[in-house]
Design a protein around this motif. Sequence first.
Motif, PDB file in Angstrom:
ATOM      1  N   LYS A  21     -24.698  -4.498 -43.348  1.00  0.00           N
ATOM      2  CA  LYS A  21     -24.890  -5.884 -42.934  1.00  0.00           C
ATOM      3  C   LYS A  21     -24.241  -6.037 -41.571  1.00  0.00           C
ATOM      4  N   VAL A  61     -23.513  -8.633 -38.405  1.00  0.00           N
ATOM      5  CA  VAL A  61     -23.506 -10.069 -38.082  1.00  0.00           C
ATOM      6  C   VAL A  61     -22.931 -10.296 -36.692  1.00  0.00           C
ATOM      7  N   VAL A  65     -24.293 -15.157 -37.677  1.00  0.00           N
ATOM      8  CA  VAL A  65     -23.252 -15.685 -38.557  1.00  0.00           C
ATOM      9  C   VAL A  65     -21.969 -15.917 -37.772  1.00  0.00           C
ATOM     10  N   PRO A  69     -19.482 -13.232 -44.427  1.00  0.00           N
ATOM     11  CA  PRO A  69     -20.469 -12.661 -45.360  1.00  0.00           C
ATOM     12  C   PRO A  69     -19.853 -12.360 -46.732  1.00  0.00           C
TER      13      PRO A  69
END
Length: 218
Positions: free
Chosen positions: A64, A66, A91, A98
Amino acid sequence: MKILSPRVLRALERFNATYPWDHNAHYHRWILRQLPRRFERALDVGSGSGDLARLLARRADAVKAVDSDPLITAQAQKLTPAVLPVTFGVVDAIAEFPAGSYDVITCVATIHHMPFAQVLTRFRRHLAPGGTLVIVGLFRAQTPVDHLLGVVAIPANAAMGWLKNKGRPSPRPVSMTAPTRSADMTFDDIFREARDVLPGARLRRRLFWRYTLVWDQP
């Protein structure tokens, strides 16, 4: 601390603009050496153009990535092959960290944009048992050692730019188009706050105006 005359500084700025290179990417291979050969979940905070996220994806089941900047995140998405297990998101890691637990968390040239101790606490909370946190950050020079490293980095920076561009003028890489800001914490401040939040964290000053932090979750 003024080391070079304004004329020399202007000449260096022109040279470095002609032969740009990414100081953060310089540490990507070093980051990988701090990590296991395989892991399940990774989080890259401040992922920029996604260069590190794509490297992590070669070892992870899922990454992930961001970043708070939508423009550089869109560029990262375009540069990333669909087959890689990377998910990009715009984000704010302070307002909306997250969710989940991660075996690896990385953060390169980003933490000085955020409240330092607060972000370290979030990292600690979301790092899985046995997981590894790796940070490459910027710090404000204060001590004689800091300034000495800065002096050494000046010719090394120019030489690296020349070599990496093979002596040819080049445009800035996409990774260097993300928003930047100067660091306001000294290395001693960083060391003290990091040890309070992450006991046993390993920190070192590095060349090219960077420091590194590695911490393993018990």
